[in-house]
Every structure is written in structure tokens, then in C-alpha cells.
Design a protein around this motif. Structure first.
Motif, PDB file in Angstrom:
ATOM      1  N   ASP A   1      20.419   7.721   6.036  1.00  0.00           N
ATOM      2  CA  ASP A   1      19.932   7.912   7.395  1.00  0.00           C
ATOM      3  C   ASP A   1      18.889   6.846   7.740  1.00  0.00           C
ATOM      4  O   ASP A   1      18.230   6.305   6.848  1.00  0.00           O
ATOM      5  N   TRP A   2      18.733   6.606   9.049  1.00  0.00           N
ATOM      6  CA  TRP A   2      17.827   5.558   9.521  1.00  0.00           C
ATOM      7  C   TRP A   2      16.401   6.110   9.655  1.00  0.00           C
ATOM      8  O   TRP A   2      15.881   6.284  10.740  1.00  0.00           O
ATOM      9  N   ASN A   3      15.799   6.441   8.510  1.00  0.00           N
ATOM     10  CA  ASN A   3      14.392   6.856   8.551  1.00  0.00           C
ATOM     11  C   ASN A   3      13.703   6.654   7.217  1.00  0.00           C
ATOM     12  O   ASN A   3      14.348   6.621   6.162  1.00  0.00           O
ATOM     13  N   ASP A   4      12.386   6.501   7.285  1.00  0.00           N
ATOM     14  CA  ASP A   4      11.514   6.603   6.115  1.00  0.00           C
ATOM     15  C   ASP A   4      10.679   7.853   6.345  1.00  0.00           C
ATOM     16  O   ASP A   4      10.551   8.319   7.482  1.00  0.00           O
ATOM     17  N   TYR A   5      10.115   8.408   5.284  1.00  0.00           N
ATOM     18  CA  TYR A   5       9.353   9.646   5.470  1.00  0.00           C
ATOM     19  C   TYR A   5       8.229   9.747   4.445  1.00  0.00           C
ATOM     20  O   TYR A   5       8.179   8.979   3.476  1.00  0.00           O
ATOM     21  N   PHE A   6       7.344  10.688   4.672  1.00  0.00           N
ATOM     22  CA  PHE A   6       6.339  11.041   3.665  1.00  0.00           C
ATOM     23  C   PHE A   6       6.409  12.549   3.503  1.00  0.00           C
ATOM     24  O   PHE A   6       6.353  13.286   4.482  1.00  0.00           O
ATOM     25  N   PHE A   7       6.553  13.010   2.269  1.00  0.00           N
ATOM     26  CA  PHE A   7       6.700  14.443   2.022  1.00  0.00           C
ATOM     27  C   PHE A   7       5.555  14.937   1.136  1.00  0.00           C
ATOM     28  O   PHE A   7       5.185  14.261   0.172  1.00  0.00           O
ATOM     29  N   LEU A   8       4.989  16.082   1.480  1.00  0.00           N
ATOM     30  CA  LEU A   8       3.909  16.613   0.638  1.00  0.00           C
ATOM     31  C   LEU A   8       3.875  18.142   0.663  1.00  0.00           C
ATOM     32  O   LEU A   8       4.364  18.776   1.602  1.00  0.00           O
ATOM     33  N   HIS A   9       3.333  18.702  -0.407  1.00  0.00           N
ATOM     34  CA  HIS A   9       3.165  20.158  -0.513  1.00  0.00           C
ATOM     35  C   HIS A   9       1.784  20.556  -0.038  1.00  0.00           C
ATOM     36  O   HIS A   9       0.802  19.903  -0.366  1.00  0.00           O
ATOM     37  N   TYR A  10       1.711  21.655   0.691  1.00  0.00           N
ATOM     38  CA  TYR A  10       0.401  22.182   1.097  1.00  0.00           C
ATOM     39  C   TYR A  10       0.131  23.542   0.442  1.00  0.00           C
ATOM     40  O   TYR A  10      -0.957  23.796  -0.059  1.00  0.00           O
ATOM     41  N   LEU A  11       1.112  24.398   0.451  1.00  0.00           N
ATOM     42  CA  LEU A  11       1.000  25.719  -0.183  1.00  0.00           C
ATOM     43  C   LEU A  11       2.215  25.974  -1.080  1.00  0.00           C
ATOM     44  O   LEU A  11       3.279  25.411  -0.808  1.00  0.00           O
ATOM     45  N   PRO A  12       2.099  26.837  -2.098  1.00  0.00           N
ATOM     46  CA  PRO A  12       0.880  27.493  -2.548  1.00  0.00           C
ATOM     47  C   PRO A  12      -0.110  26.456  -3.097  1.00  0.00           C
ATOM     48  O   PRO A  12       0.293  25.355  -3.475  1.00  0.00           O
ATOM     49  N   VAL A  13      -1.379  26.865  -3.162  1.00  0.00           N
ATOM     50  CA  VAL A  13      -2.424  25.931  -3.572  1.00  0.00           C
ATOM     51  C   VAL A  13      -2.116  25.319  -4.938  1.00  0.00           C
ATOM     52  O   VAL A  13      -2.403  24.144  -5.193  1.00  0.00           O
ATOM     53  N   SER A  14      -1.433  26.092  -5.795  1.00  0.00           N
ATOM     54  CA  SER A  14      -1.113  25.582  -7.139  1.00  0.00           C
ATOM     55  C   SER A  14      -0.189  24.353  -7.076  1.00  0.00           C
ATOM     56  O   SER A  14      -0.149  23.576  -8.022  1.00  0.00           O
TER      57      SER A  14
ATOM     58  N   VAL B   1       0.847  -1.199   0.000  1.00  0.00           N
ATOM     59  CA  VAL B   1       0.000   0.000   0.000  1.00  0.00           C
ATOM     60  C   VAL B   1       0.884   1.250   0.000  1.00  0.00           C
ATOM     61  O   VAL B   1       0.694   2.179  -0.786  1.00  0.00           O
ATOM     62  N   LYS B   2       1.872   1.234   0.863  1.00  0.00           N
ATOM     63  CA  LYS B   2       2.757   2.413   0.943  1.00  0.00           C
ATOM     64  C   LYS B   2       3.541   2.617  -0.350  1.00  0.00           C
ATOM     65  O   LYS B   2       3.781   3.746  -0.769  1.00  0.00           O
ATOM     66  N   GLN B   3       3.917   1.507  -0.979  1.00  0.00           N
ATOM     67  CA  GLN B   3       4.718   1.618  -2.211  1.00  0.00           C
ATOM     68  C   GLN B   3       3.982   2.372  -3.320  1.00  0.00           C
ATOM     69  O   GLN B   3       4.620   2.943  -4.207  1.00  0.00           O
ATOM     70  N   CYS B   4       2.641   2.384  -3.267  1.00  0.00           N
ATOM     71  CA  CYS B   4       1.889   3.135  -4.289  1.00  0.00           C
ATOM     72  C   CYS B   4       2.261   4.618  -4.251  1.00  0.00           C
ATOM     73  O   CYS B   4       2.009   5.348  -5.202  1.00  0.00           O
ATOM     74  N   TYR B   5       2.805   5.059  -3.122  1.00  0.00           N
ATOM     75  CA  TYR B   5       3.145   6.481  -2.983  1.00  0.00           C
ATOM     76  C   TYR B   5       4.646   6.729  -3.108  1.00  0.00           C
ATOM     77  O   TYR B   5       5.117   7.820  -2.777  1.00  0.00           O
ATOM     78  N   ALA B   6       5.389   5.720  -3.564  1.00  0.00           N
ATOM     79  CA  ALA B   6       6.860   5.839  -3.627  1.00  0.00           C
ATOM     80  C   ALA B   6       7.259   7.130  -4.337  1.00  0.00           C
ATOM     81  O   ALA B   6       6.709   7.463  -5.392  1.00  0.00           O
ATOM     82  N   ASN B   7       8.198   7.854  -3.782  1.00  0.00           N
ATOM     83  CA  ASN B   7       8.545   9.163  -4.363  1.00  0.00           C
ATOM     84  C   ASN B   7       9.747   9.080  -5.300  1.00  0.00           C
ATOM     85  O   ASN B   7      10.406   8.043  -5.398  1.00  0.00           O
ATOM     86  N   SER B   8       9.985  10.180  -6.009  1.00  0.00           N
ATOM     87  CA  SER B   8      11.162  10.275  -6.877  1.00  0.00           C
ATOM     88  C   SER B   8      11.843  11.601  -6.563  1.00  0.00           C
ATOM     89  O   SER B   8      11.245  12.479  -5.951  1.00  0.00           O
ATOM     90  N   PRO B   9      13.106  11.735  -6.996  1.00  0.00           N
ATOM     91  CA  PRO B   9      13.829  12.969  -6.662  1.00  0.00           C
ATOM     92  C   PRO B   9      13.274  14.217  -7.359  1.00  0.00           C
ATOM     93  O   PRO B   9      13.684  15.319  -7.023  1.00  0.00           O
ATOM     94  N   VAL B  10      12.360  14.060  -8.307  1.00  0.00           N
ATOM     95  CA  VAL B  10      11.910  15.233  -9.058  1.00  0.00           C
ATOM     96  C   VAL B  10      11.203  16.239  -8.153  1.00  0.00           C
ATOM     97  O   VAL B  10      11.525  17.421  -8.153  1.00  0.00           O
ATOM     98  N   THR B  11      10.239  15.761  -7.358  1.00  0.00           N
ATOM     99  CA  THR B  11       9.564  16.684  -6.435  1.00  0.00           C
ATOM    100  C   THR B  11       9.659  16.219  -4.982  1.00  0.00           C
ATOM    101  O   THR B  11       9.277  16.949  -4.079  1.00  0.00           O
ATOM    102  N   TYR B  12      10.118  15.017  -4.778  1.00  0.00           N
ATOM    103  CA  TYR B  12      10.212  14.413  -3.453  1.00  0.00           C
ATOM    104  C   TYR B  12       8.858  14.106  -2.818  1.00  0.00           C
ATOM    105  O   TYR B  12       8.799  13.570  -1.718  1.00  0.00           O
ATOM    106  N   GLU B  13       7.747  14.430  -3.472  1.00  0.00           N
ATOM    107  CA  GLU B  13       6.445  14.176  -2.860  1.00  0.00           C
ATOM    108  C   GLU B  13       6.183  12.682  -2.770  1.00  0.00           C
ATOM    109  O   GLU B  13       6.393  11.957  -3.747  1.00  0.00           O
TER     110      GLU B  13
END
Ligand code: OGA
Ligand code: NI
Length: 357
Positions: free
Chosen positions: A137-150, A110-122
Motif C-alpha cells: 500500500d502507498w503509505n508509511d506509518y508509526f505504530f505504538l502501544h498505549y495500553l495496557p501499561v505493561s 532519524v526515522k530509521q532509528c525507529y524502524a519496526n519489525s513484524p514481531v510487535t509492529y511497534e
């Protein structure tokens, strides 16, 4: 300049490594002996300043001034402080943490469906930096944009757990309000108009993004780090750490001190863009994360940033004959490419922006 579309090596999820029951960590995670943490430091949790924000918007100007001076003092002495009575409901903070813990507990497919790439890191990621062979580093993360709305793309936010998107939107909305309050205090503390920094960040078009960090248990915590030393590239960071386990360490001179989280508080710190805008009156302070073998740790880092396309440079109002501008102008989009390419590298980037004299 664009980042390459794929990672240079196959991605390994740290959580899977941790769950596999290994007793020795792979060599990519083993730091050089000088960068390893001293775990004796973990036992010495320190209390960084705790600022009660309830009077920041008081009708009484003297109460407002008092709160702002505490913020100023904390920025000068530590670059980091915790805030209480910040206006965000404790129940919402708890929900946000729970939702993300549940996300990391979902099956890997399920998580792999959101696998990110270096282009936007999202999306779901496990490394910062695209250079082959770098230490991880010893971590996994989830990165997302909130603003600007665009730049907000809710399709890239998790659909599971079910209320994830909803809680995320509510939480981010509250954190934007808190960021705006802090930005006003930071402006006034520089002797600038209340809305100065907000305007410099792009007004309505400011940026905001979130990085949810998951630090799994580690069988050899003395050899690695959850997050290597870095200063945050953006404007200001509002961190919601787990309250039952420490891990964040802040640099104080040659020492690393471990932040003891106060229940229901946020940890606030200044990023590189505020160091540049303030012509180094504010310093973004280096920090890192240590991990441990007994407990995993989760943290929600909310970054309030300048719009990516605006040139950020020292405020003209702060430039004097004996205080020349210390940094060359740069957009935040260009600036953040550095950490996205090389990974966390202490304060080397903001130092490299120093204009030649
Ligand atoms: C970050 C960060 C600290 C933590 O995400 O930039 O410094 O405690 N996180 O997870
Ligand atoms: Ni950070």
C-alpha cells in the motif's frame, strides 16, 4: 505462534519513493484492475452521520437516550460516524497532528532509528503483512502501544519532535476517556449493563494502540491504494483525519463512498471484536484509503481493543434459541496475527470465525 523476526523483502519508504520524483510507481504498488479506485468517486464526498456527543453524559436521561439512539442508527446504517463536542480540546488535536507531520518530515536517518519489525509492529513501518511478493500500500506509518501499561514502551516512541512523547501521552489519555464514553453507549444500545463491554474487554487491562498513517503524494493514484480494504480487527477506532484532504472510503453495498471530514470531528467505527461480542448486531464495516497526486495526507488512528489474552465471544446475554452464537471464541492476540501475517484482506477474517452450524 510468533511472527518471523524480519520482513521478507527490503523495506522501501513510500515517502522516499514519492520524493524521488518518479512518474511511474513500482509494480508492487499496482493493484489488480478490479481493486483500483475509481477516482471519479473522490469528487463525490458524502456526509456520513455526524453525532453531537455533548449530551451523552447529560444529567437528563432523555437527552442521553436521544444521543445514544443517534449512535445506534449510525452504527446500523453505516458502521461509521463522525463525532463533534466529543470533549477533546481542538488545540490538542491540532498539536497531535502537527507533531506527527513534523515527525514524518524528519531526515530519513532519524526515522530509521525507529524502524519496526513484524514481531510487535511497534515503530516506523511501511508494510502490513509478511508474505513475500504481496502487493503493498502507498503509505508509511508509526505504530505504538498505549495500553495496557505493561505493553507501553515509551522508549519506542519518537524523542523528536521534542514534545512528541508528551503530546502523545496527553492525546492518548483523552482518547481513552472518549473510548470509555462510547463503549458505555455501545453497551446500553445492546440492552446490556453500561460497563458490560468495558469488562468484556478486560476492565482496567484493556488494550489501546495507535497507528499514525502518512500517505505521500502519488504520481499514479488511479493504480494504487493508500490502504487496502480491511475491517479494523480491534474493538473501536477513533480516527483523526486531515481536515483539508479526503481519502477514507467506506463500503456501502457495492459502492465505496468518500468520507468528507468535518473540521474538529473524529471518525468513529466499530471493529471486528465488537461485531463478535455483539453477535453481529454491530457490523465492522470495510474501508480503504485512496491517495492523490496533489496532496499528502496524515491520519491518527486510535484503536481501543480487548486485552490480548482474554477470549472474546458473543455475549451470553445476546444468545437466544433463535439467535445462536455466530462466532467461535478467540483471543485478540491470536486474532490480530491474521492481518499482521497476510495484510489487509477485506472482511475475510471475521467471516472465517463464523462457527459451523
Ligand atoms: C486504519 C485506517 C484510515 C485513514 O488505520 O485502520 O483505516 O483514513 N485508516 O487513514
Ligand atoms: Ni482501518
Amino acid at each position: 505462534m510468533n511472527l518471523q523476526p524480519t520482513w521478507p523483502e527490503p523495506i522501501v519508504r513510500v515517502q522516499s519513493l514519492s520524493n524521488s520524483g518518479i512518474t511511474a510507481i513500482p509494480k508492487q504498488y499496482i493493484k489488480s484492475s478490479s481493486s483500483r479506485p475509481s477516482l471519479a468517486q473522490l469528487a463525490r464526498d458524502v456526509h456520513i452521520p455526524v453525532v453531537d456527543l455533548s449530551n451523552l453524559v447529560s444529567a437528563d436521561p432523555s437527552l442521553r437516550d436521544e444521543t445514544r439512539s443517534l449512535v445506534l442508527l449510525a452504527c446500523r446504517e453505516w458502521g461509521f460516524f463522525q463525532v463533534v463536542n466529543h470533549g477533546v480540546e481542538h488545540a490538542l488535536m491540532g498539536r497531535a497532528r502537527e507533531i506527527w507531520r513534523e515527525f514524518f518530515y524528519l531526515p530519513m536517518e532519524v526515522k530509521q532509528c525507529y524502524a519496526n519489525s513484524p514481531v510487535t509492529y511497534e515503530g516506523y513501518g511501511s508494510r502490513l503483512g509478511v508474505e513475500k511478493g504481496i502487493k503493498l500500500d502507498w503509505n508509511d506509518y508509526f505504530f505504538l502501544h498505549y495500553l495496557p501499561v505493561s505493553l507501553r514502551d515509551e522508549k519506542k516512541w519518537p524523542t523528536l519532535p521534542h514534545s512528541c512523547r508528551e503530546v502523545l501521552a496527553e492525546y492518548s489519555n483523552e482518547l481513552v476517556k472518549l473510548s470509555e464514553k462510547l463503549m458505555k453507549a455501545f453497551s446500553v444500545n445492546l440492552g446490556l449493563e453500561e460497563d458490560y463491554l468495558q469488562k468484556a474487554f478486560g476492565g482496567e487491562e484493556v488494550g489501546a494502540c495507535m497507528r499514525v498513517n502518512f500517505y505521500p503524494k502519488c504520481p499514479q493514484p488511479e493504480l494504487t491504494l493508500g490502504l487496502s480494504p480491511h475491517s479494523d480487527p480491534g474493538g473501536l477506532t477513533i480516527l483523526l483525519p486531515d481536515s483539508h484532504v479526503s481519502g477514507l472510503q467506506v463500503r456501502q453495498g457495492d459502492d465505496w463512498v468518500t468520507v468528507k471530514p468535518v473540521p474538529n470531528a473524529f471518525v468513529v467505527n466499530v471493529g471486528d471484536q465488537l461485531q463478535v461480542l455483539s453477535n453481529a448486531r454491530y457490523k465492522s464495516v470495510e474501508h480503504r484509503v485512496i491517495v492523490n497526486s496533489a496532496k499528502e495526507r496524515l491520519s491518527l488512528a486510535f484503536f481501543y481493543n480487548p486485552n490480548g489474552n482474554i477470549l472474546i465471544e458473543p455475549a451470553k446475554e445476546l444468545i437466544k434459541e433463535d439467535q445462536p452464537p455466530l462466532y467461535a471464541p478467540m483471543t485478540f492476540n491470536d486474532y490480530r496475527l491474521f492481518i499482521r501475517t497476510r495484510g489487509p484482506c477485506g472482511k475475510s477474517q471475521v467471516e472465517s470465525l463464523k462457527s459451523p452450524r
